[in-house]
Motif scaffolding. Structure first.
Motif, PDB file in Angstrom:
ATOM      1  N   TRP A  36       0.861  -1.179   0.000  1.00 29.30           N
ATOM      2  CA  TRP A  36       0.000   0.000   0.000  1.00 29.30           C
ATOM      3  C   TRP A  36       0.894   1.222   0.000  1.00 29.30           C
ATOM      4  N   PHE A  37       0.546   2.175  -0.821  1.00 32.26           N
ATOM      5  CA  PHE A  37       1.257   3.437  -0.924  1.00 32.26           C
ATOM      6  C   PHE A  37       0.235   4.563  -0.840  1.00 32.26           C
ATOM      7  N   ARG A  45       4.685   9.990  -4.039  1.00 37.11           N
ATOM      8  CA  ARG A  45       4.054   8.782  -3.540  1.00 37.11           C
ATOM      9  C   ARG A  45       4.985   8.122  -2.529  1.00 37.11           C
ATOM     10  N   GLU A  46       4.420   7.675  -1.419  1.00 34.80           N
ATOM     11  CA  GLU A  46       5.244   7.095  -0.375  1.00 34.80           C
ATOM     12  C   GLU A  46       4.718   5.739   0.066  1.00 34.80           C
ATOM     13  N   PHE A  47       5.642   4.933   0.542  1.00 36.40           N
ATOM     14  CA  PHE A  47       5.338   3.606   1.029  1.00 36.40           C
ATOM     15  C   PHE A  47       4.561   3.676   2.330  1.00 36.40           C
ATOM     16  N   VAL A  48       3.586   2.771   2.483  1.00 35.76           N
ATOM     17  CA  VAL A  48       2.820   2.678   3.725  1.00 35.76           C
ATOM     18  C   VAL A  48       3.052   1.320   4.396  1.00 35.76           C
ATOM     19  N   ASP A  62       7.284   3.967   9.401  1.00 35.90           N
ATOM     20  CA  ASP A  62       7.272   4.422  10.798  1.00 35.90           C
ATOM     21  C   ASP A  62       6.067   5.306  11.098  1.00 35.90           C
ATOM     22  N   SER A  63       5.625   6.055  10.115  1.00 31.41           N
ATOM     23  CA  SER A  63       4.535   7.006  10.323  1.00 31.41           C
ATOM     24  C   SER A  63       3.196   6.331  10.596  1.00 31.41           C
ATOM     25  N   ARG A 107      10.380   0.345  -2.203  1.00 32.60           N
ATOM     26  CA  ARG A 107      10.609   1.325  -3.264  1.00 32.60           C
ATOM     27  C   ARG A 107       9.455   1.335  -4.259  1.00 32.60           C
ATOM     28  N   THR A 108       8.926   2.493  -4.498  1.00 34.95           N
ATOM     29  CA  THR A 108       7.796   2.647  -5.412  1.00 34.95           C
ATOM     30  C   THR A 108       8.124   2.106  -6.796  1.00 34.95           C
ATOM     31  N   LEU A 109       9.338   2.358  -7.255  1.00 34.37           N
ATOM     32  CA  LEU A 109       9.677   1.974  -8.618  1.00 34.37           C
ATOM     33  C   LEU A 109       9.776   0.466  -8.795  1.00 34.37           C
TER      34      LEU A 109
END
Length: 124
Positions: A36-37, A45-48, A62-63, A107-109
């Protein structure tokens, strides 16, 4: 052809909960690591979180650690993201995606097969 359709987004007050679903077709959820991002306006876009193809191991940014839970239902071929104690900074479009990499990645990519996303808005 692999398709992933996210649902479950919406508007919620801070402290509330939502459960996102990622319904998958064209592959089995237990054969790929699914992540999930999220992407907030004006941000990358960031990793979740992800859940691995082997063993169903999970990993979180961590968030969201301690507030979000990723899981999957192999029978329904669906991956979920349970989001509790939501904060205004969680507001974003949430996407699920799958990676062919054998080693789990944030990594999104490294991810392909992206869904169309579902909007989550958390009001203060």
């Amino acid at each position: 052809q692999v398709h992933q359709v996210e649902s479950g987004g919406g508007l919620v007050q801070a402290g509330g909960s939502l459960r996102l679903s990622c319904a998958v077709s064209g592959r089995t959820v237990s054969s790929y690591t699914t992540g999930w991002f999220r992407q907030a306006p004006g941000k990358e876009r960031e990793f979740v979180a992800y859940i691995t193809w082997s063993g169903g191991r999970t990993y979180y940014a961590d968030s969201v650690k301690g507030r979000f839970t990723i899981s999957r239902d192999n029978a329904k071929n669906t991956v979920y993201l349970q989001m509790n104690s939501l904060k205004p900074e969680d507001t974003a479009v949430y996407y699920c995606a799958a990676t062919l990499r054998m080693v789990p990645t944030m990594r999104t990519l490294d991810y392909g097969y992206w869904g169309q996303g579902t909007q989550v808005t958390v009001s203060s």
